[in-house]
Design a protein around this motif. Sequence first.
Motif, PDB file in Angstrom:
ATOM      1  N   ARG A 200      -0.339  -7.547  -2.007  1.00  0.00           N
ATOM      2  CA  ARG A 200      -1.074  -7.818  -3.245  1.00  0.00           C
ATOM      3  C   ARG A 200      -2.575  -7.652  -3.057  1.00  0.00           C
ATOM      4  N   TYR A 201      -3.004  -7.322  -1.846  1.00  0.00           N
ATOM      5  CA  TYR A 201      -4.450  -7.221  -1.616  1.00  0.00           C
ATOM      6  C   TYR A 201      -5.026  -6.130  -2.522  1.00  0.00           C
ATOM      7  N   GLY A 202      -5.903  -6.524  -3.396  1.00  0.00           N
ATOM      8  CA  GLY A 202      -6.500  -5.565  -4.324  1.00  0.00           C
ATOM      9  C   GLY A 202      -5.860  -5.584  -5.701  1.00  0.00           C
ATOM     10  N   LEU A 203      -4.787  -6.338  -5.845  1.00  0.00           N
ATOM     11  CA  LEU A 203      -4.215  -6.538  -7.177  1.00  0.00           C
ATOM     12  C   LEU A 203      -4.935  -7.743  -7.785  1.00  0.00           C
ATOM     13  N   VAL A 204      -5.620  -7.518  -8.884  1.00  0.00           N
ATOM     14  CA  VAL A 204      -6.379  -8.614  -9.495  1.00  0.00           C
ATOM     15  C   VAL A 204      -5.386  -9.688  -9.934  1.00  0.00           C
ATOM     16  N   LYS A 236      -3.982  -8.101   5.487  1.00  0.00           N
ATOM     17  CA  LYS A 236      -4.928  -8.667   4.523  1.00  0.00           C
ATOM     18  C   LYS A 236      -4.244  -9.541   3.473  1.00  0.00           C
ATOM     19  N   ASP A 237      -2.918  -9.517   3.452  1.00  0.00           N
ATOM     20  CA  ASP A 237      -2.181 -10.382   2.518  1.00  0.00           C
ATOM     21  C   ASP A 237      -1.164 -11.166   3.327  1.00  0.00           C
TER      22      ASP A 237
ATOM     23  N   GLY B  46      -9.077  -9.538  -6.845  1.00  0.00           N
ATOM     24  CA  GLY B  46      -8.000  -8.921  -6.071  1.00  0.00           C
ATOM     25  C   GLY B  46      -8.006  -9.220  -4.585  1.00  0.00           C
ATOM     26  N   LEU B  48      -7.890 -11.446  -1.066  1.00  0.00           N
ATOM     27  CA  LEU B  48      -7.051 -12.562  -0.624  1.00  0.00           C
ATOM     28  C   LEU B  48      -7.587 -13.146   0.682  1.00  0.00           C
ATOM     29  N   VAL B  50      -7.431 -14.656   4.465  1.00  0.00           N
ATOM     30  CA  VAL B  50      -6.613 -14.606   5.677  1.00  0.00           C
ATOM     31  C   VAL B  50      -7.163 -15.679   6.615  1.00  0.00           C
TER      32      VAL B  50
END
Lengths: 483, 481
Positions: A200-204, A236-237, B46, B48, B50
């Motif tokens: 989901r990294y980059g999904l707003v 990153k997620d 968007g 996240l 870590v």
Amino acid sequence: MELCDLSAYKLSELIKKKEISPKEILNSVLKRIKEKEPEINAYITVTKDLAKFQAEEAEKRQRKGELLSDIDGIPIAIKDNICTKGIKTTCASNILANYVPPYNATVVDRLLKAGAIIIGKTNMDEFAMGSSTETSAFGPTQNPVKKGYVPGGSSGGSAAAVACGEAVFALGSDTGGSIRQPASFCGVVGMKPTYGRVSRYGLVAYASSLDQIGPICKSVEDCAMLLNHICGRDPKDTTSVSVSIPDFRSALNQDIKGIKVGLPREYFVEGLDSRIKDKFMEAVKFLQDAGAIVEEISLPHTKYAISTYYLIATAEASSNLARYDGVKYGIRQSSDGLIEMYKKTRMFGFGREVKRRIMLGTYVLSAGYYEAYYLKALKVRTLIREDFKKGFEKVDCMLTPVSPILPFRIGERIDDPLKMYLVDVYTVSLNLSGLPGISIPCGYIDDLPIGIQLISKAFNEQTIIKLAHFYQRSMEDKWNLNH
Amino acid sequence: MEFEPLICFEVHAELKTRSKLFCSCAVDPDADPNTHICPVCTAQPGTLPVLNKRAVEFTIMAGLAFNCRINRRAVFARKNYFYPDLPKGYQISQYEHPLCEDGYVEITGDDGKPYKVGIKRIHLEEDAGKLVHEKGYSLVDFNRAGVPLIEIVSDHTRNPIRSLKEAKEYLETVRQTLQYMGVSDCIMEKGQFRCDVNISLRKKGEKGFNERVEIKNMSSFRFILDALQYEIKRQSELLKAGKKIVQETRLFDERKKVTIPMRTKEDAPDYRYFPEPDLVELDISPEFVSLVKEKIPELPAEKVKRFVEKYGISRSDVLILTKQRETADYFERCAEYTSNYKRLSLWVINELFRLLKSDSIGIKECPVKPKAFSELINLLSDGQITEQIAKSILEEMFVSGKDPSEIIKEKDIKVIQEKDVLEQMIKEVIAENQEIVEKIKSGKREAINFLVGQVMKKTRGQANAKLVREMILQQLDYLSL
């Protein structure tokens, strides 16, 4: 039929055989956009120059026989809530109308690495909150199958673009049905992978524990192909999961005989359009005849799914959308004091539906209400998850309608939020339980497409890819014969 | 009516990790504004978080050092509020399931006995950025946004702090322990150690608890104690007058040294905590905890005990030597090269500290190597040089970083101990300063210092002043006979 109407699967073969060039495909898609876009409004941004540059590069690779992957040179549309470095990413909201991300979403990086050509950013419900693409700050998207009708939502732009050849395939995001329902409304295939399958990294974020990126394509084959490229653990997620990744394409042509298909009893009660039910039963019959074993199962907590979903999703959304405060990026409505600036920025920046959900969510999390709403919703969420777990002890996959109603007219439901929310009745449970689901076309009623949904266990997308592909291929043969 | 205060602290300490809690940006309090920022710590849509594993380890280290239970299941939660220095509109913190719970910090109580101040919880969270106001604008620096913090919450009911002295002792112990473990530098001026304090009063001998008042905005130990003192006075006056204490949050005014109301309980913000969906729950295995445990160095209390036993130095001196781990380490490295621990400790505490202080550097930057320092102590102990010379050699060592033997050689320093040479000089001085001698004879004994000075001058400081003094006295006594 033009190049832009072919499946990615077919185009991939043609590129590999050097029978067509990426530039030819792109030109065909751009031509279609030029023809259709004024009417459809599938895109918020078309990245023509970038796409042309990319196609040029892809063509060089093709000439040298150095294609990066099976999607190298194929144009893809990206939902406008997935961040693209240097390309405006608005979430169809005024508050982000000028926002240009300084980074790429992991899925975008993966697509670029595979050589896919980014053709543009598609229209959607504002912040993915909606089921019709009508809440977009940039106007609604038309259903390309029938004028005046919604394409579904929130990934309506992606579904519409794929359906009318404005893109070969697309990425959408699904929080409560936002890939599967528009796919169904536009007569294409949409898949929500298992939660954690795709980064989901980059999904707003709309609702972090429910959001998942997935493919919207013309065929199940294309979905499998695209999923191969976007899935996998991402450092990153940390909610993305490290599990072995099968080649989803290899699941396509497996035998379906003896596969156990469950029909959840609770999905066929009041609210389901009887014409959809009839069509659905035809599909059931067809699969049965083809060797699938169909049995009724029970998901007893289904009736709580919608309310549970709207409590959890809005709670998370109220927090996720707090960052749009006019301080760091996006549109700021300057004012004398800080609080006034916040108020004016958010009042102007967010649309009605977004505001409604922020207010609902804020309420749900407030002291004194948290236990009664949010905490209870979490408990019911566990029960819904348990329902599926028990169900999957009996069957390999489940089959349900995607939407209880046919695609509706633009404007028909927008003023009645509750009525709009009920459209998600068959899709939200999967998000609540993190399960994968795929929506595939199963025919038309009054020239409006409808779809069926296949559900499988977590991280077992192969099962529904196999069955969905079998069904779609068989239906296409049948429909082609009829023509 | 006599009252006793019940005090509990919420201490925030910035962790000394290399990178931030949820992204790889460097932690650097001295950097130019917004030079250590990225999409994650500026809350770009968007992105996240870590989790930084080192920060979890540091939190567990603090938990173990303060005798907490390390929870197997730890959960991050969002604390929601709007402020321009908070980029996401929420702070990622911990709420219902912190990493550490139910511990204690042992201090010396006012009665001189060990007292275990109850620790309710220690949790891990991220810091916010900083607002800078200039030229009519408010600017935000996000360098600090996302820097890991631990919050150490002491208990109000289970063994609370009972006096200002205990409060000071508690804060010092907590700070010292964190510094010892390298978990935090705890420099208050840099905002690395901040605290809020809760205080309530009750009649001596009573068991119940009155309403608490929270005080915020104190930037030094001194101010914390001032605020507490003011609050004790204010609350006891109210109670004596038969009035009720309202539960509220007050701010400390550093200039006027008073606390002023900030908000009442009713105005307290609703942070709408809920579990952070972007981070998975932590499963802290016992194996992980024991690995972390191994990383905990010898803590102050143990070190004090060992120093007293091993080196035979007075407890009060040991307390000074072990106040900072670096000093204790320096002392121990020196102790490898000398056996005169007493003189060593005195010289560290008096001479070395004086030099460090005048150059305002820490012992870590001390240019005198432990081996060289001990060499000096040995020369002094063996009577090869006088204190006076040892001091001047040390000053030279401090500047050049050279060994004492080198300096002695270079400067051709000889210790003048031959008494006859000295005697000759003293005779000369006495002859040259008859009027002083008369003064001394007439009872002004302090005038002798002048004579000592003159002799020292003649020897260019190379004589033992104490010895010279004795010899002058002898001479004068002899003359007076």
